[in-house]
Design a protein around this motif. Structure first.
Motif, PDB file in Angstrom:
ATOM      1  N   VAL A  21      54.009  54.755  42.085  1.00 12.69           N
ATOM      2  CA  VAL A  21      53.222  53.526  41.521  1.00 12.69           C
ATOM      3  C   VAL A  21      53.800  52.318  42.470  1.00 12.69           C
ATOM      4  O   VAL A  21      54.979  52.152  42.196  1.00 12.69           O
ATOM      5  N   LEU A  22      52.885  51.802  43.040  1.00 14.11           N
ATOM      6  CA  LEU A  22      53.344  50.695  43.986  1.00 14.11           C
ATOM      7  C   LEU A  22      53.163  49.485  43.166  1.00 14.11           C
ATOM      8  O   LEU A  22      52.231  49.179  42.420  1.00 14.11           O
ATOM      9  N   GLY A  23      54.395  48.624  42.889  1.00 18.64           N
ATOM     10  CA  GLY A  23      54.348  47.473  42.212  1.00 18.64           C
ATOM     11  C   GLY A  23      54.465  46.139  43.281  1.00 18.64           C
ATOM     12  O   GLY A  23      54.086  46.378  44.230  1.00 18.64           O
ATOM     13  N   SER A  24      54.857  45.143  42.504  1.00 20.69           N
ATOM     14  CA  SER A  24      54.976  43.940  43.422  1.00 20.69           C
ATOM     15  C   SER A  24      56.322  43.826  44.082  1.00 20.69           C
ATOM     16  O   SER A  24      57.186  44.847  43.697  1.00 20.69           O
ATOM     17  N   LYS A  25      56.558  42.842  44.868  1.00 21.46           N
ATOM     18  CA  LYS A  25      57.606  42.694  45.715  1.00 21.46           C
ATOM     19  C   LYS A  25      58.914  42.693  44.650  1.00 21.46           C
ATOM     20  O   LYS A  25      58.836  41.969  43.517  1.00 21.46           O
ATOM     21  N   GLY A  26      59.876  43.435  45.089  1.00 22.58           N
ATOM     22  CA  GLY A  26      61.210  43.626  43.974  1.00 22.58           C
ATOM     23  C   GLY A  26      60.974  44.682  42.945  1.00 22.58           C
ATOM     24  O   GLY A  26      62.148  44.841  42.467  1.00 22.58           O
ATOM     25  N   GLU A  27      60.074  45.426  42.726  1.00 28.75           N
ATOM     26  CA  GLU A  27      59.781  46.421  41.828  1.00 28.75           C
ATOM     27  C   GLU A  27      60.072  47.706  42.337  1.00 28.75           C
ATOM     28  O   GLU A  27      59.821  47.872  43.482  1.00 28.75           O
ATOM     29  N   SER A  28      60.441  48.554  41.627  1.00 26.05           N
ATOM     30  CA  SER A  28      61.137  49.843  42.046  1.00 26.05           C
ATOM     31  C   SER A  28      59.736  50.891  42.082  1.00 26.05           C
ATOM     32  O   SER A  28      58.929  50.387  41.098  1.00 26.05           O
ATOM     33  N   TRP A  29      59.858  51.873  42.816  1.00 21.17           N
ATOM     34  CA  TRP A  29      59.037  52.857  42.620  1.00 21.17           C
ATOM     35  C   TRP A  29      59.609  54.387  42.873  1.00 21.17           C
ATOM     36  O   TRP A  29      60.574  54.298  43.416  1.00 21.17           O
ATOM     37  N   HIS A  30      59.162  55.151  42.016  1.00 20.18           N
ATOM     38  CA  HIS A  30      59.668  56.624  42.204  1.00 20.18           C
ATOM     39  C   HIS A  30      58.717  57.651  42.456  1.00 20.18           C
ATOM     40  O   HIS A  30      57.522  57.703  41.669  1.00 20.18           O
ATOM     41  N   SER A  31      59.120  58.637  43.426  1.00 21.01           N
ATOM     42  CA  SER A  31      58.191  59.945  43.182  1.00 21.01           C
ATOM     43  C   SER A  31      58.799  60.997  42.573  1.00 21.01           C
ATOM     44  O   SER A  31      60.076  61.249  42.404  1.00 21.01           O
ATOM     45  N   GLN A  32      57.681  61.864  41.952  1.00 16.99           N
ATOM     46  CA  GLN A  32      58.330  63.076  41.437  1.00 16.99           C
ATOM     47  C   GLN A  32      59.104  64.107  42.239  1.00 16.99           C
ATOM     48  O   GLN A  32      60.040  64.915  41.649  1.00 16.99           O
ATOM     49  N   GLU A  33      58.866  63.999  43.547  1.00 14.67           N
ATOM     50  CA  GLU A  33      59.597  64.969  44.659  1.00 14.67           C
ATOM     51  C   GLU A  33      60.908  64.303  44.689  1.00 14.67           C
ATOM     52  O   GLU A  33      61.906  64.858  45.582  1.00 14.67           O
TER      53      GLU A  33
END
Length: 148
Positions: free
Chosen positions: A61-73
């Motif tokens: 999930v793409l957030g705003s600048k400074g926010e983390s993102w994670h992929s299930q892979e």
């Protein structure tokens, strides 16, 4: 749309990047796709959950600048730059033990189409056929997702 997107890639080193008035040497993996759709439509797809998963991976999930993102892979990172209808830059960690790298995605209007230019740079990325294939396929998934 019935036109198929075109993909190009380049693993060359030492290209000059003059965007924003600054010149810097950039190396790494480059991939591009031209999507037969206007910039605003491509942007909306890119930031949608379906579009984000197409290029960053399932569950991302793409957030705003400074926010983390994670992929299930496994890949994960932080949004470093977010300029609507222009550019998204994220840090990229292939897994918890991988060194940080950077992925920069630029949107370029080309008449009624939009070109996406991706650069993935970092010490473990340069010259990697695995990374090149990953990004070529990701951009194709992103482009195909807009056609359906």
């Amino acid at each position: 749309m019935t036109s198929s997107p075109e993909t190009a890639h380049d693993q060359s080193a030492g290209d000059d990047d003059t965007q924003g008035g600054a010149t810097e040497q950039q190396t790494g993996i480059r991939s591009s796709v031209t999507i037969p759709a206007p910039l605003a439509q491509v942007w909306q797809h890119l930031i949608s959950s379906r579009g984000t998963e197409a290029w960053l991976g399932s569950g991302a999930v793409l957030g705003s600048k400074g926010e983390s993102w994670h992929s299930q892979e496994g890949p994960h990172g932080v949004v470093r730059s977010y300029h609507p209808q222009e550019q998204i830059r994220v840090s990229w960690h292939a897994d918890d033990n991988a060194p940080p790298t950077m992925v920069d995605l630029q949107l370029v209007p080309e008449g009624t189409a939009t070109r996406l230019d991706l650069l993935h740079d970092g010490p473990d990325v340069r010259g990697s056929a695995e990374h090149q294939n990953r990004w070529d396929e990701a951009l194709q998934r992103l482009a195909r997702g807009l056609d359906t």
